[in-house]
Design a protein around this motif. Sequence first.
Motif, mmCIF file in Angstrom:
data_model
loop_
_atom_site.group_PDB
_atom_site.id
_atom_site.type_symbol
_atom_site.label_atom_id
_atom_site.label_comp_id
_atom_site.label_asym_id
_atom_site.label_seq_id
_atom_site.Cartn_x
_atom_site.Cartn_y
_atom_site.Cartn_z
ATOM 1 N N THR A 99 0.861 -1.174 0.000
ATOM 2 C CA THR A 99 0.000 0.000 0.000
ATOM 3 C C THR A 99 0.902 1.230 0.000
ATOM 4 O O THR A 99 2.095 1.127 -0.289
ATOM 5 N N CYS A 123 2.029 4.975 2.047
ATOM 6 C CA CYS A 123 2.026 5.729 3.304
ATOM 7 C C CYS A 123 1.081 6.925 3.198
ATOM 8 O O CYS A 123 1.014 7.575 2.155
ATOM 9 N N PRO A 124 0.361 7.272 4.277
ATOM 10 C CA PRO A 124 -0.600 8.383 4.228
ATOM 11 C C PRO A 124 -0.048 9.712 4.716
ATOM 12 O O PRO A 124 -0.817 10.647 4.954
ATOM 13 N N GLN A 166 -5.574 14.431 2.651
ATOM 14 C CA GLN A 166 -5.657 13.100 3.243
ATOM 15 C C GLN A 166 -6.689 12.233 2.525
ATOM 16 O O GLN A 166 -6.737 11.020 2.748
ATOM 17 N N LEU A 199 -8.422 10.260 -0.628
ATOM 18 C CA LEU A 199 -7.929 9.574 -1.814
ATOM 19 C C LEU A 199 -8.497 10.252 -3.057
ATOM 20 O O LEU A 199 -9.489 10.983 -2.991
ATOM 21 N N TRP A 208 -6.693 5.507 6.816
ATOM 22 C CA TRP A 208 -5.686 4.665 6.174
ATOM 23 C C TRP A 208 -5.793 3.239 6.709
ATOM 24 O O TRP A 208 -5.971 3.007 7.901
ATOM 25 N N GLN A 213 -3.530 2.976 -2.494
ATOM 26 C CA GLN A 213 -3.714 2.706 -1.066
ATOM 27 C C GLN A 213 -4.748 1.599 -0.976
ATOM 28 O O GLN A 213 -5.840 1.717 -1.552
ATOM 29 N N GLN A 271 -7.072 -1.370 1.179
ATOM 30 C CA GLN A 271 -7.697 -1.712 2.457
ATOM 31 C C GLN A 271 -6.991 -2.927 3.031
ATOM 32 O O GLN A 271 -6.837 -3.951 2.366
ATOM 33 N N ARG A 301 -3.257 11.473 14.424
ATOM 34 C CA ARG A 301 -2.789 10.100 14.230
ATOM 35 C C ARG A 301 -1.479 9.875 14.969
ATOM 36 O O ARG A 301 -1.370 8.989 15.816
#
Length: 874
Positions: A6, A8-9, A101, A103, A440, A457, A459, A590
């Motif tokens: 995936t 990184c956010p 943040q 998508l 994320w 990204q 799930q 976060r």
Amino acid sequence: MPNCNTTCPYCGVGCGVTAQLAGGQVSGVLGDGDHPANAGRLCVKGTALAETLGDEGRLLHPVLAGHRVSWQAAIAALGSKLQEARERHGPDAIAFYLSGQLLTEDYYVANKLMKGFLGSGNVDTNSRLCMSSAVAAHKRAFGEDVVPCTYADVEDCDLLVMVGSNAAWTHPVVYQRIEAAKQANPGKRIVVIDPRRTASCDLADLHLQLLPGTDAFLFAGLLRHLANNGALDRAFIDAHTSGLDAALDAAGNLDAAGVAQVTGLDAQEVATFYDWFTATERTVSMFSQGVKQSATGTDKCNAVINCHLATGRIGRPGMGPFSITGQPNAMGGREVGGLSNQLAAHMDYDPADVDRVARFWGATDMAAGPGLKAVDLFQAAADGHIKFLWIMATNPAVSLPDSALVRRALARCEFVVVSDCTAQTDTAAFADLLLPAAPWGEKDGTVTNSERVISRQRQLVPALGEARPDWLIVTQVARALGLGEHFDYRGPEAIFREHAALSAFENNGSRAFDIGALAQLDDAQYAALAPVRWPLPASGPAIEPFCDGRFFTADGRARIVAVQPQAPAPGEGMTINTGRFRDQWHTMTRTGRVPRLSQHRDFFSISLNPSDAAQLGLAEGDLVEVGNAQGVVRGLATLDPGIARGQSFVPIHWSGQFTAAGGASNLIPAITDPYSGQPQSKFAHASIAPCAVASWGLLFSREPLVMELAYWSRIAVSGGYLTLLADTAAPATVYAQLARELGADCERAGYEDSVGGDWREVGRRGDTLHYALFLNRSRDALPERGWMTGLGSETPAAGEWHQLLAGFSAERESAGKLVCSCWEVGETQIARAIEAGADSVETLGAALRCGTQCGSCIPELRQLLDQAREDCAA
């Protein structure tokens, strides 16, 4: 389930991540060795991603007017209020405020709904705060918002100019690539242009510590120097650009001496920089928030770009102007029209583009002109013009300038919707409707990083509670409004295909952004999509932007923009610089949950030059107040010789969840760039003064407590929270306030010395320590912080409680201030290793592992080694 790749956010580097899955949970993360952005590297924030998941602090259910409701009721209420505001007050009474943040698929449907079917351009994004000046500069120079460089160019260049960028902390993986390239090419030169001496100066051959806001003078002078010294590429200029003569006229006769006078630099340093730039063809200028977040940010960005256009240093490997973004999908948001002055697929509001997008969407009520930019949008809400406001995945009550105005806007707006994964933020406190959005790891989609690479990204785990992805929430609202045929998406795959198809629709090479080759991906191909850089036209070769000398203006020529440098308006008091810390992200919703990410820089502090601090009578750790007409912040004084005299530094991350009166935006007036609308967030002016303190305290508690004190700041630690507090009241008064919050059902033990001003109390529930409070008139009498952070794992026997009250543990020794967050190595451990013979970063790594994973701590390790050598020599 096997491991899953995936993205990184966090920052705009867009690193690939390999998530390790076990038992339906993310057990850890590694860098994806095959991703082009990072090739397996991760910074400390990325390595801690698994620790940010879980239900702590999560918003798990829709909440309407303070009460939990079903999704059906929430969507119905949202749709009803939106439609009511639109019908009663017109489409411009509604607004969406989005986030980098989100998508790309989330962004796309939100923009489509507002601009195509609700009839308003009032969709803006927090990316307005970080990169919109670069967008405006790109469009002025190139005709389109196109970033012409890649990370490989940063590695391959012979001169790297870092303008307003502390990449060592803000884009650590790119910085690691820079460091590796410099080791491989010792002749590679690095110039850092920054008002502060930051960790990025560790690699610098030259640090130009200019006065805040004067960058345009430096680059206008460089353009004049290039012209005066025969360094212009006349063939490229004549064939591919226009505007040089006007740009040189605007630059005037600035020479190194004149530039030095305005910027506060040494004339010889300026001349050295100019000589290096003149002589080095393979030059990359990597510019970031330090120049963008300014009232003249667009001009500053164009001043940098001008020097590359005038020398033909663009469109070829190892050279070019490189705007590096702050958020993981700031560029993806730009691609779909996330800014209020754009339409989707890099189209604008000229009639042809409006018609084109309307036809593609089958729009029923197409916005005909730009909407309000972020600062203006919230001003309109404060003035009562915006009646309905939907905020997604961002915290504007903390991040926007002039926080007081933003809070007035949120309070006055008739209906505020907040979609977020976090239940309690400064912004969520104003929401009429809270919607649980999947964060994320719980949603699928794509992001585009700073070098135009589109990545997936994915799930990783089921969404917690009733959380839903943002694209689905928006789609369900559209259906509730009767627009189901236009928002009939089964998943993000269908949205992405439509987005890709729009990028190619009637394009024919007129727009650089073209990913038509991806428009026919089936669901399985989308699921397996590997990182890929645009442009990706459906037919014909994928040509890197500008390598053929063609730009996306009407005549195909780039514009060298006439920039008239402007000095910042003078102000009273000190200059306040703002910026980021290494281990934190945005407003810490976060990263603030991860104990090891709060150890490198723990409690909210304000950094000063030691000479200024001495003049103010301040010592390290004293409480200081910074204030101006906008507001006040209070923090601990930190002495930093890397800050110039007359300046100070306030970090941007702290919100009302982590400190009292700590929001940097409280000090920032809402001054914006006239071209981009980006606010001047990097600096302001304010007075600084010591605060009298009658009580200092340290509190370990299992839950965060509500406190009304002059100062408090908390961090997450194992098993709970550690809070440092200070107040003007005596310890007895402070204790009386805290006692009400500490837990009435605890078994308590403690003592007080009212004469000496010493109060101590611990409380337990069964065998578990619930809290430990230490108050004293002197902060030096408090227990050692490192010892306090370990109390969450203490299970003392009945006879050992006196040790806690005494404030020590015979078996615990502090590692000192944390330096390496990856391996939790502190200054004390490092000092002992140096005493034992470690004399390099490599030998420290061999002894303690510090610096061996993400590398973010290496500049600080070098500083500690240098300090030890100086101490030895003395």
